[in-house]
Motif scaffolding. Structure first.
Motif, PDB file in Angstrom:
ATOM      1  N   HIS A   4     -21.825 -15.378  35.287  1.00  0.00           N
ATOM      2  CA  HIS A   4     -22.748 -15.879  33.230  1.00  0.00           C
ATOM      3  C   HIS A   4     -21.872 -14.414  33.250  1.00  0.00           C
ATOM      4  CE1 HIS A   4     -24.453 -19.084  32.428  1.00  0.00           C
ATOM      5  NE2 HIS A   4     -25.300 -18.390  33.566  1.00  0.00           N
ATOM      6  N   PRO A   5     -20.462 -14.284  32.043  1.00  0.00           N
ATOM      7  CA  PRO A   5     -20.206 -13.253  31.172  1.00  0.00           C
ATOM      8  C   PRO A   5     -21.129 -11.561  31.054  1.00  0.00           C
ATOM      9  CG  PRO A   5     -19.588 -15.095  30.034  1.00  0.00           C
ATOM     10  CD  PRO A   5     -20.738 -15.458  30.823  1.00  0.00           C
ATOM     11  N   PRO A   6     -21.073 -10.769  31.080  1.00  0.00           N
ATOM     12  CA  PRO A   6     -21.661  -9.743  31.110  1.00  0.00           C
ATOM     13  C   PRO A   6     -22.863  -9.558  29.893  1.00  0.00           C
ATOM     14  CG  PRO A   6     -19.673  -8.687  31.774  1.00  0.00           C
ATOM     15  CD  PRO A   6     -19.783 -10.452  32.281  1.00  0.00           C
ATOM     16  N   ASP A   7     -22.272  -9.815  29.202  1.00  0.00           N
ATOM     17  CA  ASP A   7     -22.136 -10.271  27.436  1.00  0.00           C
ATOM     18  C   ASP A   7     -23.230 -11.464  26.866  1.00  0.00           C
ATOM     19  OD1 ASP A   7     -19.894 -11.407  27.388  1.00  0.00           O
ATOM     20  OD2 ASP A   7     -19.761 -10.411  25.402  1.00  0.00           O
ATOM     21  N   GLY A   8     -23.115 -12.406  28.001  1.00  0.00           N
ATOM     22  CA  GLY A   8     -24.169 -13.199  27.944  1.00  0.00           C
ATOM     23  C   GLY A   8     -23.209 -14.319  27.679  1.00  0.00           C
ATOM     24  N   GLY A   9     -23.351 -15.991  27.603  1.00  0.00           N
ATOM     25  CA  GLY A   9     -22.648 -17.499  27.061  1.00  0.00           C
ATOM     26  C   GLY A   9     -22.773 -17.935  28.430  1.00  0.00           C
ATOM     27  N   TRP A  10     -22.368 -19.014  28.138  1.00  0.00           N
ATOM     28  CA  TRP A  10     -22.023 -20.138  29.447  1.00  0.00           C
ATOM     29  C   TRP A  10     -20.915 -19.765  30.679  1.00  0.00           C
ATOM     30  CZ3 TRP A  10     -21.930 -25.594  26.358  1.00  0.00           C
ATOM     31  CH2 TRP A  10     -23.202 -25.668  25.911  1.00  0.00           C
ATOM     32  N   SER A  11     -21.288 -20.435  31.518  1.00  0.00           N
ATOM     33  CA  SER A  11     -20.737 -19.917  32.717  1.00  0.00           C
ATOM     34  C   SER A  11     -19.963 -21.230  33.286  1.00  0.00           C
ATOM     35  CB  SER A  11     -21.865 -20.105  34.132  1.00  0.00           C
ATOM     36  OG  SER A  11     -22.178 -21.999  34.193  1.00  0.00           O
ATOM     37  N   ALA A  12     -19.254 -21.217  33.922  1.00  0.00           N
ATOM     38  CA  ALA A  12     -17.645 -22.197  33.355  1.00  0.00           C
ATOM     39  C   ALA A  12     -18.463 -23.447  34.547  1.00  0.00           C
ATOM     40  CB  ALA A  12     -16.454 -21.658  34.769  1.00  0.00           C
ATOM     41  N   GLY A  13     -19.589 -23.348  35.117  1.00  0.00           N
ATOM     42  CA  GLY A  13     -19.716 -24.462  35.520  1.00  0.00           C
ATOM     43  C   GLY A  13     -20.723 -25.159  34.110  1.00  0.00           C
ATOM     44  N   GLU A  14     -21.306 -24.251  33.480  1.00  0.00           N
ATOM     45  CA  GLU A  14     -22.060 -24.686  32.206  1.00  0.00           C
ATOM     46  C   GLU A  14     -21.314 -25.951  31.408  1.00  0.00           C
ATOM     47  OE1 GLU A  14     -26.482 -21.916  32.355  1.00  0.00           O
ATOM     48  OE2 GLU A  14     -24.379 -21.580  31.703  1.00  0.00           O
ATOM     49  N   VAL A  15     -20.093 -24.685  31.332  1.00  0.00           N
ATOM     50  CA  VAL A  15     -19.380 -25.340  29.934  1.00  0.00           C
ATOM     51  C   VAL A  15     -18.637 -26.785  30.481  1.00  0.00           C
ATOM     52  CG1 VAL A  15     -17.255 -25.467  29.247  1.00  0.00           C
ATOM     53  CG2 VAL A  15     -18.136 -23.161  29.088  1.00  0.00           C
ATOM     54  N   LEU A  16     -18.177 -27.386  31.484  1.00  0.00           N
ATOM     55  CA  LEU A  16     -17.753 -28.000  32.778  1.00  0.00           C
ATOM     56  C   LEU A  16     -19.061 -29.848  32.214  1.00  0.00           C
ATOM     57  CD1 LEU A  16     -15.956 -26.916  35.685  1.00  0.00           C
ATOM     58  CD2 LEU A  16     -14.558 -28.229  33.380  1.00  0.00           C
ATOM     59  N   GLU A  17     -20.150 -28.814  32.484  1.00  0.00           N
ATOM     60  CA  GLU A  17     -21.045 -29.693  32.213  1.00  0.00           C
ATOM     61  C   GLU A  17     -20.857 -30.566  31.137  1.00  0.00           C
ATOM     62  OE1 GLU A  17     -25.120 -30.732  33.953  1.00  0.00           O
ATOM     63  OE2 GLU A  17     -24.933 -28.241  33.026  1.00  0.00           O
ATOM     64  N   HIS A  18     -20.994 -29.800  30.078  1.00  0.00           N
ATOM     65  CA  HIS A  18     -21.170 -29.442  28.461  1.00  0.00           C
ATOM     66  C   HIS A  18     -20.253 -30.568  28.431  1.00  0.00           C
ATOM     67  CE1 HIS A  18     -22.091 -29.322  23.852  1.00  0.00           C
ATOM     68  NE2 HIS A  18     -21.132 -28.931  24.154  1.00  0.00           N
ATOM     69  N   LEU A  19     -18.838 -30.517  28.565  1.00  0.00           N
ATOM     70  CA  LEU A  19     -17.629 -30.556  28.608  1.00  0.00           C
ATOM     71  C   LEU A  19     -17.713 -31.990  28.602  1.00  0.00           C
ATOM     72  CD1 LEU A  19     -15.375 -28.735  28.525  1.00  0.00           C
ATOM     73  CD2 LEU A  19     -16.183 -29.533  25.963  1.00  0.00           C
ATOM     74  N   CYS A  20     -18.669 -32.597  30.182  1.00  0.00           N
ATOM     75  CA  CYS A  20     -18.418 -34.534  30.961  1.00  0.00           C
ATOM     76  C   CYS A  20     -19.319 -35.151  30.174  1.00  0.00           C
ATOM     77  CB  CYS A  20     -19.005 -34.061  32.123  1.00  0.00           C
ATOM     78  SG  CYS A  20     -17.459 -33.422  32.380  1.00  0.00           S
ATOM     79  N   ILE A  21     -20.490 -34.349  29.743  1.00  0.00           N
ATOM     80  CA  ILE A  21     -21.656 -34.972  29.180  1.00  0.00           C
ATOM     81  C   ILE A  21     -21.976 -35.026  28.028  1.00  0.00           C
ATOM     82  CG2 ILE A  21     -24.043 -34.427  27.912  1.00  0.00           C
ATOM     83  CD1 ILE A  21     -24.723 -33.033  31.013  1.00  0.00           C
ATOM     84  N   SER A  22     -20.936 -34.230  26.598  1.00  0.00           N
ATOM     85  CA  SER A  22     -20.781 -34.823  25.707  1.00  0.00           C
ATOM     86  C   SER A  22     -19.516 -35.525  25.170  1.00  0.00           C
ATOM     87  CB  SER A  22     -20.109 -34.002  24.547  1.00  0.00           C
ATOM     88  OG  SER A  22     -19.371 -32.809  24.812  1.00  0.00           O
ATOM     89  N   ASN A  23     -17.983 -35.896  26.446  1.00  0.00           N
ATOM     90  CA  ASN A  23     -16.939 -36.523  26.047  1.00  0.00           C
ATOM     91  C   ASN A  23     -17.666 -38.003  26.763  1.00  0.00           C
ATOM     92  OD1 ASN A  23     -15.724 -35.088  25.026  1.00  0.00           O
ATOM     93  ND2 ASN A  23     -14.448 -34.551  26.594  1.00  0.00           N
ATOM     94  N   ASP A  24     -18.876 -38.433  27.475  1.00  0.00           N
ATOM     95  CA  ASP A  24     -19.142 -39.130  28.340  1.00  0.00           C
ATOM     96  C   ASP A  24     -19.535 -40.565  27.409  1.00  0.00           C
ATOM     97  OD1 ASP A  24     -19.490 -41.168  30.296  1.00  0.00           O
ATOM     98  OD2 ASP A  24     -21.598 -40.952  29.992  1.00  0.00           O
ATOM     99  N   ALA A  25     -20.039 -40.209  26.312  1.00  0.00           N
ATOM    100  CA  ALA A  25     -20.094 -40.918  24.763  1.00  0.00           C
ATOM    101  C   ALA A  25     -19.261 -40.843  24.202  1.00  0.00           C
ATOM    102  CB  ALA A  25     -21.344 -40.386  24.455  1.00  0.00           C
TER     103      ALA A  25
END
Length: 88
Positions: free
Chosen positions: A33-54
């Motif tokens: 996770h970036p030191p100033d907060g935010g999503w990890s690369a894995g979380e971003v990829l997971e989000h894209l996969c889930i949102s794009n699936d539908a």
């Protein structure tokens, strides 16, 4: 090359690019996770996969047979896909 063929190729190319970028990353890198907060690369990829699936689940059959369903207030209407400036 038809527009449908181009869309098929672009979907396959996007999958290949994501795999080339993500596959070499370790679990630690994907979870970082970036030191100033935010999503990890894995979380971003997971989000894209889930949102794009539908979205892709609805698009794939339309791309497969070259049709587009035109949204309307009454839900009726289907026709051939045509590119346009105003998405109409």
């Amino acid at each position: 090359m038809s527009t449908v063929d181009e869309l098929r190729r672009e979907l396959a190319d996007a999958d290949a690019r994501i795999e080339r970028v993500a596959r070499p990353l370790s679990t630690t890198q994907l979870a970082w996770h970036p030191p100033d907060g935010g999503w990890s690369a894995g979380e971003v990829l997971e989000h894209l996969c889930i949102s794009n699936d539908a979205y892709l689940r609805l698009l794939r059959p339309l791309v497969a047979d070259g049709r587009r369903v035109r949204a309307s207030r009454d839900g009726a209407g289907a026709g051939r896909w045509r590119p346009s400036m105003m998405a109409g």
